[in-house]
Structure formats: structure tokens, C-alpha cells
Design a protein around this motif. Structure first.
Motif, PDB file in Angstrom:
ATOM      1  N   ASN A 137      35.635  32.015  42.066  1.00 36.89           N
ATOM      2  CA  ASN A 137      34.893  32.453  43.248  1.00 36.89           C
ATOM      3  C   ASN A 137      34.493  33.911  43.060  1.00 36.89           C
ATOM      4  O   ASN A 137      35.338  34.761  42.771  1.00 36.89           O
ATOM      5  CB  ASN A 137      35.757  32.300  44.504  1.00 36.89           C
ATOM      6  N   LEU A 138      33.220  34.196  43.242  1.00 35.37           N
ATOM      7  CA  LEU A 138      32.694  35.545  43.054  1.00 35.37           C
ATOM      8  C   LEU A 138      32.608  36.284  44.381  1.00 35.37           C
ATOM      9  O   LEU A 138      32.481  35.668  45.439  1.00 35.37           O
ATOM     10  CB  LEU A 138      31.320  35.471  42.397  1.00 35.37           C
TER      11      LEU A 138
ATOM     12  N   GLU B 102      34.685  43.001  46.466  1.00 39.19           N
ATOM     13  CA  GLU B 102      33.823  41.991  45.840  1.00 39.19           C
ATOM     14  C   GLU B 102      34.261  41.646  44.411  1.00 39.19           C
ATOM     15  O   GLU B 102      33.479  41.653  43.472  1.00 39.19           O
ATOM     16  CB  GLU B 102      32.360  42.437  45.871  1.00 39.19           C
ATOM     17  N   GLY B 103      35.540  41.324  44.289  1.00 43.81           N
ATOM     18  CA  GLY B 103      36.091  40.946  42.991  1.00 43.81           C
ATOM     19  C   GLY B 103      35.955  39.452  42.732  1.00 43.81           C
ATOM     20  O   GLY B 103      35.361  38.705  43.511  1.00 43.81           O
ATOM     21  N   THR B 104      36.525  39.014  41.625  1.00 46.44           N
ATOM     22  CA  THR B 104      36.479  37.607  41.233  1.00 46.44           C
ATOM     23  C   THR B 104      37.853  36.982  41.422  1.00 46.44           C
ATOM     24  O   THR B 104      38.854  37.513  40.949  1.00 46.44           O
ATOM     25  CB  THR B 104      36.058  37.478  39.758  1.00 46.44           C
TER      26      THR B 104
ATOM     27  N   LEU C  72      44.089  36.746  42.228  1.00 47.52           N
ATOM     28  CA  LEU C  72      43.313  37.371  43.306  1.00 47.52           C
ATOM     29  C   LEU C  72      42.904  38.780  42.916  1.00 47.52           C
ATOM     30  O   LEU C  72      43.701  39.522  42.342  1.00 47.52           O
ATOM     31  CB  LEU C  72      44.135  37.442  44.594  1.00 47.52           C
ATOM     32  N   PRO C  73      41.681  39.175  43.275  1.00 49.80           N
ATOM     33  CA  PRO C  73      41.249  40.544  42.971  1.00 49.80           C
ATOM     34  C   PRO C  73      41.949  41.536  43.905  1.00 49.80           C
ATOM     35  O   PRO C  73      42.570  41.149  44.898  1.00 49.80           O
ATOM     36  CB  PRO C  73      39.747  40.503  43.242  1.00 49.80           C
TER      37      PRO C  73
ATOM     38  N   ALA D 260      40.640  49.775  47.309  1.00 45.52           N
ATOM     39  CA  ALA D 260      40.206  50.593  46.169  1.00 45.52           C
ATOM     40  C   ALA D 260      41.434  51.100  45.423  1.00 45.52           C
ATOM     41  O   ALA D 260      42.375  51.610  46.027  1.00 45.52           O
ATOM     42  CB  ALA D 260      39.350  51.759  46.660  1.00 45.52           C
ATOM     43  N   GLY D 261      41.446  50.917  44.136  1.00 45.85           N
ATOM     44  CA  GLY D 261      42.577  51.349  43.318  1.00 45.85           C
ATOM     45  C   GLY D 261      43.765  50.401  43.367  1.00 45.85           C
ATOM     46  O   GLY D 261      44.809  50.676  42.785  1.00 45.85           O
ATOM     47  N   GLY D 262      43.630  49.263  44.050  1.00 45.85           N
ATOM     48  CA  GLY D 262      44.716  48.286  44.126  1.00 45.85           C
ATOM     49  C   GLY D 262      44.832  47.481  42.848  1.00 45.85           C
ATOM     50  O   GLY D 262      44.045  47.630  41.907  1.00 45.85           O
ATOM     51  N   ASP D 263      45.832  46.634  42.813  1.00 45.24           N
ATOM     52  CA  ASP D 263      46.072  45.802  41.626  1.00 45.24           C
ATOM     53  C   ASP D 263      45.701  44.351  41.897  1.00 45.24           C
ATOM     54  O   ASP D 263      45.763  43.863  43.021  1.00 45.24           O
ATOM     55  CB  ASP D 263      47.546  45.862  41.225  1.00 45.24           C
ATOM     56  N   ARG D 264      45.341  43.657  40.842  1.00 42.18           N
ATOM     57  CA  ARG D 264      45.100  42.214  40.893  1.00 42.18           C
ATOM     58  C   ARG D 264      46.449  41.535  41.094  1.00 42.18           C
ATOM     59  O   ARG D 264      47.470  41.962  40.591  1.00 42.18           O
ATOM     60  CB  ARG D 264      44.459  41.781  39.573  1.00 42.18           C
ATOM     61  N   THR D 265      46.464  40.442  41.870  1.00 42.44           N
ATOM     62  CA  THR D 265      47.686  39.683  42.135  1.00 42.44           C
ATOM     63  C   THR D 265      47.564  38.319  41.471  1.00 42.44           C
ATOM     64  O   THR D 265      46.556  37.629  41.648  1.00 42.44           O
ATOM     65  CB  THR D 265      47.896  39.507  43.652  1.00 42.44           C
ATOM     66  N   ASN D 266      48.590  37.928  40.725  1.00 43.22           N
ATOM     67  CA  ASN D 266      48.613  36.643  40.029  1.00 43.22           C
ATOM     68  C   ASN D 266      49.878  35.896  40.412  1.00 43.22           C
ATOM     69  O   ASN D 266      50.931  36.512  40.585  1.00 43.22           O
ATOM     70  CB  ASN D 266      48.589  36.837  38.515  1.00 43.22           C
TER      71      ASN D 266
END
Length: 127
Positions: A54-55, A61-63, A94-95, A99-105
Motif C-alpha cells: 500500500n502506497l 506517505e510511506g509504503t 508499517l512506515p 518525522a524521524g520515526g522508525d519503521r515498525t515490523n
């Protein structure tokens, strides 16, 4: 999910798929396997993978990426009946949402379903 956990899951998945493939590849022709794969409640183990990307997700507006691992496992409960289990394991990336946050997996909510179905297929397939 850390890189070492992702690597562990990947190794587990590969070993699992190889073990499943060896169960059904011996003694069955390509035609028999093709016919068995068309029966949604047949006696055939499968591990479908569904990937959704999902874009433009979130304020940054991450992926977003969701990989659904969906093993289908029939269990013989008598000479005439199978219990067919289907579990969905969503692996989500998840993106960042700030701002400056981390991606969550990680692994999202798992969904389990089970179907009771006769072993012998007839004109009507049900489960």
C-alpha cells in the motif's frame, strides 16, 4: 521484528515448505496433483503467500507491506472425514508515522479457521 527474528522465520518457512512438498510429490502424477490442487477442501497441504503493498500510508506517505502466509493443512479425523485448517499469519511492515520515526515490523493478528469436509469428493464439494 529484528533481523535475527526475520531470518529465523525465513529458515522455518523454507524447511516447512520442503517438508510439505516431499509429502505429496512422491507417488503422484502431475495430473493427480493438478486435480487435487483445484479442490479447496481436498487432502492437500498448501502454503499460499499473498503480498499486499500500500502506497502513501500515514502522514509521512510511506509504503506499507503486508505478507499473508496462509498454510492450509488437512487433518484426517476418520476414514470418511477431514478437518481442514487454514491459518493466516500477516507479517506487516508499517512506515514511520512521525518525522524521524522508525519503521515498525512484526506479526499482526493471526486468524484461524477450520472446516469439516468428507474425504471422498463428489459432484458437490462442501466444507
Amino acid at each position: 521484528m529484528s533481523y535475527s527474528h526475520q531470518k529465523t522465520w525465513a529458515v522455518f518457512l523454507v524447511v516447512f515448505l520442503v517438508a510439505l512438498g516431499s509429502r505429496y510429490s512422491q507417488g503422484q502424477s502431475d495430473e493427480e496433483l493438478a486435480k487435487a490442487s483445484q479442490n479447496p477442501v481436498g487432502d492437500l497441504i498448501s502454503v499460499p503467500l499473498q503480498n499486499n503493498t500500500n502506497l502513501y500510508v500515514g502522514p509521512e506517505e510511506g509504503t506499507q507491506n503486508v505478507l499473508n502466509i496462509q498454510p492450509v493443512w488437512p487433518i484426517s479425523i476418520s476414514d470418511n472425514w477431514n478437518l481442514i485448517t487454514r491459518t493466516i499469519f500477516p507479517v506487516v511492515s508499517l512506515p514511520e508515522f512521525t518525522a524521524g520515526g522508525d519503521r515498525t515490523n512484526g506479526l499482526a493478528d493471526t486468524v484461524f479457521t477450520a472446516f469439516l469436509s468428507p474425504k471422498k469428493a463428489s459432484k458437490l464439494i462442501w466444507g
